[in-house]
Design an enzyme around this catalytic site. Structure first.
Site: not given
Ligand code: CMC
Length: 436
Positions: A313, A371
């Protein structure tokens, strides 16, 4: 906004004059640095794609402490609201700032109930869609279409009109989602029945047919109501910011909410519950629990672009408090339905355990989000996977409209207009086509 005694000083290494920036204090949470005069005084913008460090507004509605895993609606912890209130009480709270007393609650329930039917024309509009259209495509269209029914009667600068628009949206979303579902499965639409609770009414519109009445099961109704409460608002997330930005032009509020529905559809936001269940189904098809190791390997491989959906998240860097509550509901629902040994649930539990112990997830503070569990609960309730995000939209509508109304009611609000760092071509001349 309360000014802070602290001031920030911005200085430049090229000798340009430094600038003092005021700070404001929130009631809780980080202070903000006010950069509104930055461009006028320095000729420079700030750069923050994805809004990683930017507060786009001030708000009194929802507060999240991502490190603590805390979520408050109007100051009340989500755990207390989820166990002590129903969804309509939470809607009242989000819209009005206080929990309703009994008479206020009764009045609010009556008002919402009064608006549950949609104009009969809506079904003819709906019939223009393909039967296999994705429910979020349908919902984007249907909510946008509502604007046509209430355009002349909605003056966004009139507080009473804003309140009526909020009531209409909260009341009509279950009717529209159920209509989108019925259309997809080729069954007749079921009209709302106003002696049922908000959530029971929705379940009946989904699962009754003209030939067979549906008797709502209180455990399942309560589970759905909890899904609605947990998804009701989440401060300035992508879809809420979309609604605020869209509404900041003074557009019709139903159209602004349709923009929120469109944004929510994406798999990184509301579409994650659908994506999480699709992921579980795929692992199940490819060998189930035995294959979790292989799947996790792919997730950790930087070149694979596979993510563990339902994990991680932007704000929660601790266990999502909504996930804890949804996990509990998941157990209750599966027990009520005698599905404790459901292979998908077992797979989800095994995946959760492995991910919570794996250094990749631990070091990045990736925990299950709401989720991860809400999909399993909805599937057990008989809601098809493709409808999950529409259920989320139904629940989030109150948050969107509360945030939109808060923004428009703020005397200082301005049209939203971010700036950019331009990195394209400098000015150049158009050549005749033969010379390009
Ligand atoms: N699986 C694997 N790796 C992950 C995931 C995941 N679900 N989420 C983040 N990471 C990794 C990412 O690759 C990065 O790694 P590195 O530092 O080595 O590059 C690190 O963790 C930080 O991630 P980020 O992409 O910078 O984090 P963000 O804050 O931009 O993304 C997110 C948040 C929710 C988009 C992401 O965690 C994600 O895509 N999760 C899966 C989709 C999901 O479940 N979304 C629902 C969110 S809750 C409902 C809502 O409020 O909408």
């Amino acid at each position: 906004m309360t000014p802070s005694d602290v001031k920030a000083t911005l200085s430049f290494s090229d000798g340009s004059p430094s600038m003092e920036l005021p700070l404001y204090k929130g009631s809780i949470g980080p202070d903000v640095i006010d950069i509104r005069k930055l461009y006028a005084q320095t000729g420079k913008f700030t750069y923050d794609p994805g809004f990683l460090s930017t507060a786009s507004c001030n708000s009194t509605i929802t507060y999240i402490d991502g490190d603590k895993g805390q979520l408050l609606y109007r100051g009340y912890p989500i755990e207390q609201l989820a166990t002590g209130c129903d969804f309509l009480e939470v809607c009242y709270l989000l819209l009005n700032g206080e929990l309703p007393q009994q008479a206020e609650r009764d009045d609010f329930v009556k008002t919402i109930t009064y608006h549950t039917m949609v104009n009969e024309q809506m079904q003819f509009f709906l019939r223009g869609f393909r039967r296999d259209a994705h429910p979020m495509a349908v919902m984007t269209g249907l909510v946008g279409a509502l604007s046509a029914f209430y355009h002349d009667s909605t003056d966004i600068h009139n507080a009473q009109h804003r309140t009526i628009a909020a009531h209409r949206l909260i009341a009509k979303m279950p009717t529209l989602v159920a209509m989108a579902y019925k259309y997809g499965v080729g069954q007749p639409f079921i009209y709302p029945k106003n002696d049922l609770s908000y959530s029971a009414n929705f379940m009946r519109m989904m699962f009754a047919t003209p030939c067979e009445e549906y008797v709502p099961n209180p455990v399942l109704v309560r589970a759905l109501d909890r899904i609605f409460i947990l998804h009701a608002d989440h401060e300035q997330n992508a879809s809420t910011s979309t609604v605020r930005l869209c509404g900041s032009s003074g557009t019709n509020p139903f159209a602004a909410i349709a923009a929120g529905v469109a944004c929510l559809w994406g798999p990184a936001h509301g579409g994650a519950n659908e994506a999480a269940l699709n992921m579980l189904e795929e692992i199940q098809r490819n060998g189930g629990v035995e294959k979790i190791g292989e799947f996790i390997k792919q997730v950790k491989d930087k070149n694979s672009s596979v993510k563990l959906m339902g994990f991680g998240h932007r704000v929660y860097k601790n266990y999502d408090p909504r996930a804890k509550l949804m996990r509990e509901t998941c157990h209750e629902v599966l027990q009520e339905l005698g599905l404790q040994n459901d292979p998908m649930f077992k797979l989800a539990m095994a995946l959760e355990k492995i991910a919570l112990e794996d250094d990749y997830f631990v070091s990045r503070k990736l925990y299950p989000n709401v989720d991860f569990y809400s999909g399993i609960v909805q599937r057990a309730l008989g809601i098809p996977v493709s409808l999950f995000t529409a259920i989320f939209a139904l629940a989030r509508t109150v948050g969107w409209i509360a945030q939109l109304n808060e923004m428009i009611g703020d005397a200082e609000y301005k049209i939203g207009r971010p700036r950019q760092l331009f990195v394209g071509s400098p000015v150049r001349d158009v050549k005749p086509i033969a010379e390009r």
